[in-house]
Design a protein around this motif. Structure first.
Motif, PDB file in Angstrom:
ATOM      1  N   VAL A 186      16.246 -63.096  25.708  1.00  0.00           N
ATOM      2  CA  VAL A 186      17.437 -63.635  26.124  1.00  0.00           C
ATOM      3  C   VAL A 186      16.815 -64.422  27.638  1.00  0.00           C
ATOM      4  O   VAL A 186      16.010 -63.772  28.239  1.00  0.00           O
ATOM      5  CB  VAL A 186      18.459 -63.179  26.680  1.00  0.00           C
ATOM      6  CG1 VAL A 186      19.631 -64.165  27.341  1.00  0.00           C
ATOM      7  CG2 VAL A 186      19.009 -62.425  25.511  1.00  0.00           C
ATOM      8  N   TRP A 187      16.726 -65.989  27.586  1.00  0.00           N
ATOM      9  CA  TRP A 187      16.355 -66.647  28.578  1.00  0.00           C
ATOM     10  C   TRP A 187      17.551 -67.188  29.457  1.00  0.00           C
ATOM     11  O   TRP A 187      18.424 -67.375  29.004  1.00  0.00           O
ATOM     12  CB  TRP A 187      15.904 -67.876  28.077  1.00  0.00           C
ATOM     13  CG  TRP A 187      14.323 -67.426  27.420  1.00  0.00           C
ATOM     14  CD1 TRP A 187      14.167 -66.992  26.284  1.00  0.00           C
ATOM     15  CD2 TRP A 187      12.911 -67.306  28.107  1.00  0.00           C
ATOM     16  NE1 TRP A 187      12.879 -66.799  25.807  1.00  0.00           N
ATOM     17  CE2 TRP A 187      12.091 -67.045  26.965  1.00  0.00           C
ATOM     18  CE3 TRP A 187      12.548 -67.429  29.631  1.00  0.00           C
ATOM     19  CZ2 TRP A 187      10.607 -66.640  27.334  1.00  0.00           C
ATOM     20  CZ3 TRP A 187      11.394 -67.126  29.660  1.00  0.00           C
ATOM     21  CH2 TRP A 187      10.191 -66.770  28.584  1.00  0.00           C
ATOM     22  N   ALA A 188      17.096 -67.152  31.100  1.00  0.00           N
ATOM     23  CA  ALA A 188      18.209 -67.604  31.915  1.00  0.00           C
ATOM     24  C   ALA A 188      17.238 -68.408  32.915  1.00  0.00           C
ATOM     25  O   ALA A 188      16.378 -67.822  33.321  1.00  0.00           O
ATOM     26  CB  ALA A 188      18.944 -66.579  32.270  1.00  0.00           C
ATOM     27  N   PRO A 189      18.046 -69.390  33.426  1.00  0.00           N
ATOM     28  CA  PRO A 189      17.228 -70.128  34.636  1.00  0.00           C
ATOM     29  C   PRO A 189      17.452 -69.390  35.856  1.00  0.00           C
ATOM     30  O   PRO A 189      18.756 -68.681  36.096  1.00  0.00           O
ATOM     31  CB  PRO A 189      17.909 -71.364  34.566  1.00  0.00           C
ATOM     32  CG  PRO A 189      19.320 -71.199  34.063  1.00  0.00           C
ATOM     33  CD  PRO A 189      19.031 -70.299  32.780  1.00  0.00           C
ATOM     34  N   ILE A 190      16.620 -69.324  36.791  1.00  0.00           N
ATOM     35  CA  ILE A 190      16.662 -68.652  37.895  1.00  0.00           C
ATOM     36  C   ILE A 190      16.241 -69.604  39.131  1.00  0.00           C
ATOM     37  O   ILE A 190      15.733 -69.406  40.224  1.00  0.00           O
ATOM     38  CB  ILE A 190      15.716 -67.303  37.990  1.00  0.00           C
ATOM     39  CG1 ILE A 190      14.189 -67.785  37.877  1.00  0.00           C
ATOM     40  CG2 ILE A 190      15.833 -66.242  37.030  1.00  0.00           C
ATOM     41  CD1 ILE A 190      13.070 -66.531  38.264  1.00  0.00           C
ATOM     42  N   SER A 191      16.621 -71.042  38.702  1.00  0.00           N
ATOM     43  CA  SER A 191      16.316 -71.964  39.835  1.00  0.00           C
ATOM     44  C   SER A 191      17.131 -73.161  39.359  1.00  0.00           C
ATOM     45  O   SER A 191      17.294 -73.072  38.037  1.00  0.00           O
ATOM     46  CB  SER A 191      14.907 -72.358  40.164  1.00  0.00           C
ATOM     47  OG  SER A 191      14.423 -73.186  38.936  1.00  0.00           O
TER      48      SER A 191
END
Length: 308
Positions: free
Chosen positions: A33-38
């Protein structure tokens, strides 16, 4: 927006954590699972509307903890987070506004990082290597005596952070004093564009990936300790730039005597090799970028020549 050479990096602290750069930095645990951290870490979308500009080009996570990550972009932005992506700080003040080719963080000191840049997009062929020792609050230029060519990658030595390696459009260079002086590592390697460097610590091998000339390796422990420094000086070549199929004059330093002349294309192909003992003229060069090199007694005189 994603760069055509999109960076994907594993965390040195926890290799199950993967980072992916678009115009934001994304994080995943084992890629499930991918998620933006910026938010957007670039200057924004290019005025042309292109989705391959205004993108992240390099990601440098800390070797010490999961909270510190440096990021560079193709439009000259450099940013750092020290809380795992919750907040980001732009730290590009003092850095030339150029394509950021690589950010390398010191394996033993998160506050120190080095940035390399390329100015091809701006018709700037000068090398650029910048270092910070305070998380990007200030920068110093450690380009030193590197030749006039873009710098594409940089690696810290795994056991000695004073030893650096850079890949440039004119081969691999090393420094034993953190960029004060640079020496060419040329034994057995053509003068060619080096885009990627990696060190395999257990075998002390440095690997260099080139543009169209395969992969080369060198034992850095042996080569650095046994190779005498190569002195590189500027060669007087004019006119530069020159017109296609026009004559280019090479002016030798005084009393150089008989020496070796070589001419390389920008892809590292040697198109001329001969001995000369006085000023010489190159004829019939077509449009492109060339490296002209004269060698005598361990001293290399060279210049990049642009033919329009």
């Amino acid at each position: 927006r994603t760069n055509w050479n999109t960076p994907v990096v594993l965390s040195p602290v926890d290799p199950s954590i993967v980072y992916y750069g678009s115009y934001k930095l994304h994080q995943s645990f084992e890629g499930n699972v991918w998620a933006p951290i910026s938010d957007d870490l670039t200057k924004g979308q290019h005025p042309s509307g292109s989705t391959s500009f205004g993108t992240i080009t390099t990601i440098a996570p800390s070797f010490q903890d999961l909270n510190t990550i440096y990021v560079g972009t193709d439009d000259g932005e450099v940013s750092v987070t020290r809380d795992g992506g919750t907040t980001w700080q732009s730290i590009n003040e003092g850095i030339p506004n150029r394509y950021v080719t690589e950010v390398a963080v010191n394996p033993s000191n998160d506050a120190e990082a080095i940035v390399t840049l390329s100015g091809y997009r701006y018709l700037d062929y000068e090398p650029h290597v910048m270092i910070t020792q305070d998380y990007g609050q200030s920068w110093a230029d450690i380009t030193g005596n590197l030749p006039d060519a873009p710098v594409n990658d940089i690696e810290y030595h795994h056991a000695n952070d004073n030893i650096l390696f850079v890949g440039t459009d004119l081969g691999v260079w090393s420094s034993l004093d953190k960029g004060l002086n640079w020496d060419l590592l040329s034994d057995g390697m053509p003068s060619t564009i080096v885009l990627d460097l990696k060190i395999h610590a257990p075998t002390e091998m440095l690997y260099a990936g080139t543009f169209g000339r395969s992969i080369f390796k060198a034992n850095i422990e042996e080569d650095i300790s046994s190779t005498s420094p190569i002195i590189v000086q500027d060669l007087d070549v004019f006119p530069n730039p020159a017109q296609s199929n026009g004559n280019v004059t090479i002016r030798l330093p005084n009393d150089l005597g008989i020496c070796d002349l070589e001419v390389f294309t920008s892809f590292g192909e040697r198109i001329l090799s001969k001995s000369i003992n006085s000023d010489d003229v190159l004829e019939g060069l077509t449009s492109g970028v060339y490296l002209v090199r004269v060698t005598k007694n361990g001293v290399v005189y060279q210049s990049k020549v642009v033919i329009q």
